[in-house]
Design a protein around this motif. Sequence first.
Motif, PDB file in Angstrom:
ATOM      1  N   GLU A 110       0.836  -1.192   0.000  1.00 20.42           N
ATOM      2  CA  GLU A 110       0.000   0.000   0.000  1.00 20.42           C
ATOM      3  C   GLU A 110       0.879   1.253   0.000  1.00 20.42           C
ATOM      4  O   GLU A 110       2.027   1.224   0.450  1.00 20.42           O
ATOM      5  CB  GLU A 110      -0.907   0.045   1.235  1.00 20.42           C
ATOM      6  CG  GLU A 110      -1.931  -1.060   1.304  1.00 20.42           C
ATOM      7  CD  GLU A 110      -1.386  -2.308   1.953  1.00 20.42           C
ATOM      8  OE1 GLU A 110      -1.925  -3.399   1.676  1.00 20.42           O
ATOM      9  OE2 GLU A 110      -0.419  -2.194   2.724  1.00 20.42           O
ATOM     10  N   GLU A 136      -4.100   4.259  -6.762  1.00 17.28           N
ATOM     11  CA  GLU A 136      -3.459   3.115  -6.118  1.00 17.28           C
ATOM     12  C   GLU A 136      -4.078   2.878  -4.736  1.00 17.28           C
ATOM     13  O   GLU A 136      -4.905   3.658  -4.259  1.00 17.28           O
ATOM     14  CB  GLU A 136      -1.943   3.356  -5.982  1.00 17.28           C
ATOM     15  CG  GLU A 136      -1.227   3.623  -7.292  1.00 17.28           C
ATOM     16  CD  GLU A 136      -1.172   2.402  -8.196  1.00 17.28           C
ATOM     17  OE1 GLU A 136      -1.303   1.275  -7.667  1.00 17.28           O
ATOM     18  OE2 GLU A 136      -0.996   2.568  -9.413  1.00 17.28           O
ATOM     19  N   LYS A 137      -3.645   1.790  -4.074  1.00 17.56           N
ATOM     20  CA  LYS A 137      -4.107   1.474  -2.732  1.00 17.56           C
ATOM     21  C   LYS A 137      -3.421   2.399  -1.720  1.00 17.56           C
ATOM     22  O   LYS A 137      -2.203   2.383  -1.590  1.00 17.56           O
ATOM     23  CB  LYS A 137      -3.799   0.014  -2.390  1.00 17.56           C
ATOM     24  CG  LYS A 137      -4.502  -0.992  -3.284  1.00 17.56           C
ATOM     25  CD  LYS A 137      -4.079  -2.409  -2.940  1.00 17.56           C
ATOM     26  CE  LYS A 137      -4.766  -3.430  -3.830  1.00 17.56           C
ATOM     27  NZ  LYS A 137      -4.319  -4.821  -3.525  1.00 17.56           N
ATOM     28  N   GLU A 139      -3.095   3.764   2.296  1.00 17.16           N
ATOM     29  CA  GLU A 139      -3.349   3.503   3.711  1.00 17.16           C
ATOM     30  C   GLU A 139      -3.065   4.778   4.497  1.00 17.16           C
ATOM     31  O   GLU A 139      -2.005   5.391   4.344  1.00 17.16           O
ATOM     32  CB  GLU A 139      -2.462   2.367   4.203  1.00 17.16           C
ATOM     33  CG  GLU A 139      -2.679   1.984   5.661  1.00 17.16           C
ATOM     34  CD  GLU A 139      -1.872   0.774   6.055  1.00 17.16           C
ATOM     35  OE1 GLU A 139      -2.462  -0.320   6.184  1.00 17.16           O
ATOM     36  OE2 GLU A 139      -0.643   0.900   6.220  1.00 17.16           O
ATOM     37  N   TRP A 161      -7.980   2.681   0.666  1.00 12.37           N
ATOM     38  CA  TRP A 161      -7.868   1.222   0.803  1.00 12.37           C
ATOM     39  C   TRP A 161      -8.006   0.798   2.260  1.00 12.37           C
ATOM     40  O   TRP A 161      -8.820  -0.046   2.604  1.00 12.37           O
ATOM     41  CB  TRP A 161      -6.529   0.768   0.230  1.00 12.37           C
ATOM     42  CG  TRP A 161      -6.273  -0.704   0.308  1.00 12.37           C
ATOM     43  CD1 TRP A 161      -5.371  -1.344   1.108  1.00 12.37           C
ATOM     44  CD2 TRP A 161      -6.934  -1.739  -0.439  1.00 12.37           C
ATOM     45  NE1 TRP A 161      -5.417  -2.699   0.913  1.00 12.37           N
ATOM     46  CE2 TRP A 161      -6.375  -2.979  -0.041  1.00 12.37           C
ATOM     47  CE3 TRP A 161      -7.938  -1.734  -1.399  1.00 12.37           C
ATOM     48  CZ2 TRP A 161      -6.783  -4.185  -0.580  1.00 12.37           C
ATOM     49  CZ3 TRP A 161      -8.350  -2.955  -1.935  1.00 12.37           C
ATOM     50  CH2 TRP A 161      -7.771  -4.153  -1.523  1.00 12.37           C
ATOM     51  N   ARG A 162      -7.193   1.380   3.137  1.00  8.93           N
ATOM     52  CA  ARG A 162      -7.256   1.092   4.568  1.00  8.93           C
ATOM     53  C   ARG A 162      -7.091   2.384   5.355  1.00  8.93           C
ATOM     54  O   ARG A 162      -6.395   3.293   4.919  1.00  8.93           O
ATOM     55  CB  ARG A 162      -6.138   0.120   4.980  1.00  8.93           C
ATOM     56  CG  ARG A 162      -6.257  -1.276   4.390  1.00  8.93           C
ATOM     57  CD  ARG A 162      -5.018  -2.080   4.741  1.00  8.93           C
ATOM     58  NE  ARG A 162      -5.059  -3.428   4.211  1.00  8.93           N
ATOM     59  CZ  ARG A 162      -4.014  -4.245   4.162  1.00  8.93           C
ATOM     60  NH1 ARG A 162      -2.835  -3.821   4.612  1.00  8.93           N
ATOM     61  NH2 ARG A 162      -4.122  -5.464   3.673  1.00  8.93           N
ATOM     62  N   THR A 183     -12.115   0.564   1.217  1.00 12.34           N
ATOM     63  CA  THR A 183     -12.249  -0.595   0.333  1.00 12.34           C
ATOM     64  C   THR A 183     -12.076  -1.882   1.112  1.00 12.34           C
ATOM     65  O   THR A 183     -12.823  -2.848   0.920  1.00 12.34           O
ATOM     66  CB  THR A 183     -11.204  -0.534  -0.793  1.00 12.34           C
ATOM     67  OG1 THR A 183     -11.359   0.697  -1.496  1.00 12.34           O
ATOM     68  CG2 THR A 183     -11.376  -1.697  -1.758  1.00 12.34           C
ATOM     69  N   GLU A 184     -11.100  -1.904   2.027  1.00  9.11           N
ATOM     70  CA  GLU A 184     -10.841  -3.123   2.791  1.00  9.11           C
ATOM     71  C   GLU A 184     -11.302  -2.985   4.240  1.00  9.11           C
ATOM     72  O   GLU A 184     -12.284  -3.571   4.628  1.00  9.11           O
ATOM     73  CB  GLU A 184      -9.365  -3.505   2.721  1.00  9.11           C
ATOM     74  CG  GLU A 184      -9.092  -4.888   3.305  1.00  9.11           C
ATOM     75  CD  GLU A 184      -7.645  -5.302   3.179  1.00  9.11           C
ATOM     76  OE1 GLU A 184      -6.781  -4.697   3.847  1.00  9.11           O
ATOM     77  OE2 GLU A 184      -7.382  -6.251   2.410  1.00  9.11           O
TER      78      GLU A 184
END
Length: 319
Positions: A110, A136-137, A139, A161-162, A183-184
């Motif tokens: 991430e 992109e992911k 965090e 993402w996180r 997302t997660e």
Amino acid sequence: MQTHDDTSDYFNNAGELTAPIRSRVSRTTSETITIHVPSDFDTVSEAIDEVKCRRTPPGVTVDIILESGHAFQSTVHLQQQDLRHVSIKSEDGTVGVDDTGLSDSTGTGELNMFVGYDGAHVPAIRTLFNASNASEKVEGLALGWGSHAHIGIGCGFEQMWRGVNAFRISTVTGWQSICRDMTERGVKLGGHAIGYFDEADLSGCGGIGMRLVQGAQGTLKDANASDCRVGVRPGQGSYVIAFRTDLTNCTDHGANLTASEIVMPEADVSGAGKEDVSLGWGSRAVLNDATTTNGTPDIGDVRNISAFNSAESGGIGFA
């Protein structure tokens, strides 16, 4: 790229700001230094670099303010540094994230915004970051090895993402904070980390609102972790307090436990797509006056609670 003097204090003996920041940083009061991004420094990480190498007088705080319309652009990575006297703020209510300048500082795949390791104290997060336009992911916050962070009221992270990932006896406080629409997952605690997220908003996560592993401890009193795949997911000897927590309408489970314990009196876990509460082996749930899809559970009630007071999976619930 701004340069700085690695040996100077913020102030000289006359109490005046020292060069090179004198012409670019306004000392708004005798207790606060204000640094603007990008007027004073191009990015938050450059402003942090300035703060790290200067000795701040006792009682003086530093506000790093993102100016209106300016996105967060580069990773802030701290190792051992104590910047608890620093706050990240913004002129806008919500700050966008430009992921092109972020890096994978933790090696997990991430792109990180804030990272603290080896006892670091990360600057207080006193604005809301939104990474909905990231390619992109991303965090928001990663902590490890006894590090610490504080997220202010109504501040934190959304649509990335996180949100928060704290491990190895790290501590994060996020009373009334935001880690939603991930997302997660909103928050993950592990390795005996501790997270205080009472009255926080962890709702709408595609994965898990709060995940706990490896003896972590978390609080979610009066928090909102509804409309996730799983609202709260303790495991591996973890413990969580979810008093009056909103865990409604999760696509799988409001609470899903394995070898862990949850205390959730008066919580609402109704409307789950599967069991409202899933108790795996070695788990224990306290559900006094909790609300499930079928109302307040009674001893022996197995509707929407898997293995409630049953030895089949080793889980036990108390109502």
